[in-house]
Design a protein around this motif. Structure first.
Motif, mmCIF file in Angstrom:
data_model
loop_
_atom_site.group_PDB
_atom_site.id
_atom_site.type_symbol
_atom_site.label_atom_id
_atom_site.label_comp_id
_atom_site.label_asym_id
_atom_site.label_seq_id
_atom_site.Cartn_x
_atom_site.Cartn_y
_atom_site.Cartn_z
ATOM 1 N N VAL A 289 0.530 9.327 6.017
ATOM 2 C CA VAL A 289 1.121 9.448 4.257
ATOM 3 C C VAL A 289 2.037 8.827 4.128
ATOM 4 O O VAL A 289 2.578 7.667 5.037
ATOM 5 C CB VAL A 289 1.879 11.071 4.759
ATOM 6 C CG1 VAL A 289 0.260 11.861 4.177
ATOM 7 C CG2 VAL A 289 2.861 11.320 4.855
ATOM 8 N N ASN B 275 5.362 6.944 -1.978
ATOM 9 C CA ASN B 275 5.925 7.786 -2.962
ATOM 10 C C ASN B 275 5.644 9.328 -2.652
ATOM 11 O O ASN B 275 7.031 9.149 -4.018
ATOM 12 C CB ASN B 275 4.437 6.689 -3.744
ATOM 13 C CG ASN B 275 3.236 7.797 -3.738
ATOM 14 O OD1 ASN B 275 2.598 8.493 -2.566
ATOM 15 N ND2 ASN B 275 2.594 8.103 -4.313
ATOM 16 N N SER C 246 5.527 7.605 6.942
ATOM 17 C CA SER C 246 5.741 6.020 5.939
ATOM 18 C C SER C 246 7.190 5.812 6.682
ATOM 19 O O SER C 246 7.883 6.894 6.736
ATOM 20 C CB SER C 246 5.525 6.074 4.459
ATOM 21 O OG SER C 246 6.405 4.829 4.261
ATOM 22 N N TYR D 72 6.866 2.414 12.889
ATOM 23 C CA TYR D 72 6.006 1.788 12.118
ATOM 24 C C TYR D 72 4.210 1.786 12.104
ATOM 25 O O TYR D 72 3.437 2.289 12.631
ATOM 26 C CB TYR D 72 5.685 -0.360 11.950
ATOM 27 C CG TYR D 72 7.802 -0.015 12.230
ATOM 28 C CD1 TYR D 72 7.669 -0.168 10.255
ATOM 29 C CD2 TYR D 72 8.999 0.316 13.287
ATOM 30 C CE1 TYR D 72 9.115 -0.487 10.830
ATOM 31 C CE2 TYR D 72 10.104 -0.648 13.101
ATOM 32 C CZ TYR D 72 10.133 -0.839 11.348
ATOM 33 O OH TYR D 72 11.322 -0.883 11.172
ATOM 34 N N GLU E 16 -7.556 8.614 0.769
ATOM 35 C CA GLU E 16 -6.976 8.778 -0.618
ATOM 36 C C GLU E 16 -6.318 7.544 -0.373
ATOM 37 O O GLU E 16 -4.980 7.272 0.272
ATOM 38 C CB GLU E 16 -5.910 10.180 -0.699
ATOM 39 C CG GLU E 16 -6.836 11.622 -0.025
ATOM 40 C CD GLU E 16 -7.855 11.468 -1.534
ATOM 41 O OE1 GLU E 16 -7.549 11.225 -2.230
ATOM 42 O OE2 GLU E 16 -8.814 12.351 -1.473
ATOM 43 N N CYS F 256 -0.543 7.275 -7.318
ATOM 44 C CA CYS F 256 -1.920 6.855 -6.849
ATOM 45 C C CYS F 256 -2.583 6.628 -8.315
ATOM 46 O O CYS F 256 -3.857 6.107 -8.112
ATOM 47 C CB CYS F 256 -2.418 7.063 -5.812
ATOM 48 S SG CYS F 256 -2.182 9.430 -5.606
#
Ligand code: NAD
Length: 501
Positions: free
Chosen positions: A171, A174, A199, A229, A272, A306
């Motif tokens: 994922v 944001n 992330s 990472y 996505e 997104c």
């Protein structure tokens, strides 16, 4: 294990406080350091201060997590649990998130920069809702009897849905909590076990969510969170032969790379990805609502969405009025620290993202597009970018073609439906779109012509756990949430028995 055993305490308004697991991730129910002992510093984007660290997971950590997830999948503890009992645990997770809403919102603000009150109003409820919605599905994943014609003998044929197995989920930064929840909840409802990689920029709420899930009764090993990472832990997860499916949310560039890697063992993949979504405003729209709606559609979450509607098309007769109106809304947004209750737009997530967005703004200027408002950092420390509007850019400019993932809007006038549909579809992306008009028949006809996975009419961003979400073209494969999102975590098995003559 109690996170407070190695906690540092952060404080927010209203007495919210949060304890950070320091340099630990969750594998097989244990809070452990990475095998190689490396770590990632976690930074507050509003101040650029490092306030904690998490393990930089390696291929070895991924392997441990996949083994734990496999063991949990093969034991009777999850996939073969009574569906209603599985649903009860998923519902308990929803309740736990609700009980810890203030803490999760504060953690999200430190990690991502967004305003605590936005996280409380949007991110946390989105996470609660998807767990609550998916909890009900555990007892409703049925099958079908196949009315086969056969060869004249009698057969009984049926198809059932089985969990796909061990799922690797990756994922972005944001909506770290909400994106993790959208991945985890349907996979759990289907009976899968999970290795989630958040992330590297925003790993904290996924760790806390996993801890709350354990407290809610989720068996150990069903949900494992490996921080790290993308090119290390993420890549290792995609390559791992013990993973049956990858569910990815992130950039189109990395999505394509994942498809190439997953081709080696033909893992299931859902994606996505990015977007460059259009807002279409017709002259007959309720212009006040359309103006505010189009402004929020691009600037909410500082444009790091997104489905951000980053291309605005306005019917020529009202173009100046609408663009001026959106500029006024943009100028009224208060940029600030996520813990300041007056903040409307937080910073961007990182220095790299700020540089990237400012670079696009510079490219826009250089290609001659008019800057209607914004364009700078707002004179603040931290990774801020002002809401920015370009008018009449060249259709081939990078600000028109590429996903910026920041608060940058490009506006263009149009004269008729055919022209605007053509312009709106002139992109590699196809995630979302919105249409503003009082003419409902035109709205629905236009919706049919737009190449997008999601179209909103006289609104934008109304996502719901029951409504499938995802993109066409280079915005993705498959759909998240809703029944369709759930079924992507299952495989169909057909069983056919010869009964006799
Ligand atoms: P990103 O693609 O850089 O990273 C996403 C995730 O992938 C991170 O966890 C990262 O560590 C990991 N990753 C990076 N390289 C990898 C690799 N080689 N193998 C495996 N994993 C790897 O995206 P980002 O910058 O974190 O997020 C922004 C992007 O996400 C935007 O393009 C945005 O449109 C997209 N996004 C899409 C949706 C959607 O639902 N369609 C939702 C949110 C964000």
């Amino acid at each position: 294990m109690n996170a407070t055993a190695f906690a540092q305490t952060l404080h927010g308004q209203k007495g919210h406080e949060v304890h950070l697991p320091r340099n630990r991730m969750l594998i097989g129910g244990e809070w452990i350091e990475s095998a190689e002992g490396q770590c990632i510093n976690v930074e507050d984007p509003a101040t650029a201060e490092i306030f904690t660290r998490v393990p930089a997971g390696s291929a070895e950590d991924i392997d441990r997590a996949v083994s734990a997830a496999r063991k949990a999948f093969e034991s009777a503890s999850w996939a073969r649990m009574r569906p209603l009992d599985r649903g009860k645990i998923i519902e308990n997770i929803a309740r736990k998130i609700e009980e810890h809403a203030g803490e999760l919102a504060l953690l999200e603000s430190y990690d991502n920069g967004k305003a605590v009150h936005h996280a409380l109003a949007v991110d946390v409820p989105a996470a609660v809702d998807i767990f609550r919605y998916m909890a009900g599905w555990t007892s409703k994943i049925g099958g079908q009897v196949n009315p086969i014609s056969g060869d004249g003998q009698q057969y009984h044929s049926y198809s059932v849905r089985e969990p796909v197995g061990v799922v690797g989920q990756i994922v972005p930064w944001n909506y770290p909590l909400a994106m993790a929840a959208w991945k985890i909840a349907p996979a759990l409802a289907a009976g899968c076990t999970i290795v989630l990689k958040p992330s590297e920029l925003t790993p904290l709420t996924a760790l806390r969510l996993a801890e709350l899930a354990l407290e809610a009764g989720l068996p150990e090993g069903v949900l494992n969170v490996v921080t790290g990472y993308g090119q290390d832990a993420g890549q290792a997860l995609v390559e791992h032969r013990g993973v049956d499916k990858i569910a990815f949310t992130g950039s189109t560039r990395v999505g394509k790379q994942i498809v190439r890697t997953a081709a080696d063992d033909l893992k299931r993949v859902t994606l996505e990805l990015g977007g460059k979504s259009p807002s279409l405003i017709f002259a007959d729209a309720d212009l006040e609502k359309a103006t505010l709606g189009a402004a929020l559609a691009i600037f909410f979450n500082s444009g790091q969405v997104c489905l951000a509607a980053s291309r605005l098309f306005v019917e020529r007769s009202v173009y100046d009025q609408v663009v001026e109106g959106i500029a006024k809304v943009a100028q009224g947004f208060k940029l600030g620290h996520g813990r300041d209750p007056d903040t409307m737009l937080g910073p961007l997530v990182s220095r790299a993202q700020q540089i990237r967005v400012l670079d696009y703004i510079e490219q826009g200027r250089q290609c001659g597009a008019e800057v209607v408002t914004g364009g700078g950092t707002g004179g603040k420390d931290g990774y801020f970018v002002e809401p920015t509007i370009f008018s009449n850019p060249d259709r081939d400019a990078s600000i028109v073609r590429e996903e910026i993932f920041g608060p940058v809007l490009v506006a263009t006038p149009f004269d008729d439906v055919e022209e605007v549909v053509k312009a709106a579809n002139d992109t590699h992306y196809g995630l979302a779109a919105n249409i503003w008009t009082r003419d409902l028949s035109r709205a629905h006809l236009t919706a049919r012509q737009l190449q997008a996975g999601v179209v909103w009419i006289n609104t934008h961003g109304m996502n719901d756990p029951s409504a499938p979400f995802g993109g066409v073209k280079e915005s993705g494969w498959g759909r998240e949430v809703g029944e369709e999102g759930l079924l992507h975590y299952t495989e169909t098995k057909t069983v056919t028995a010869l009964l006799g003559e």
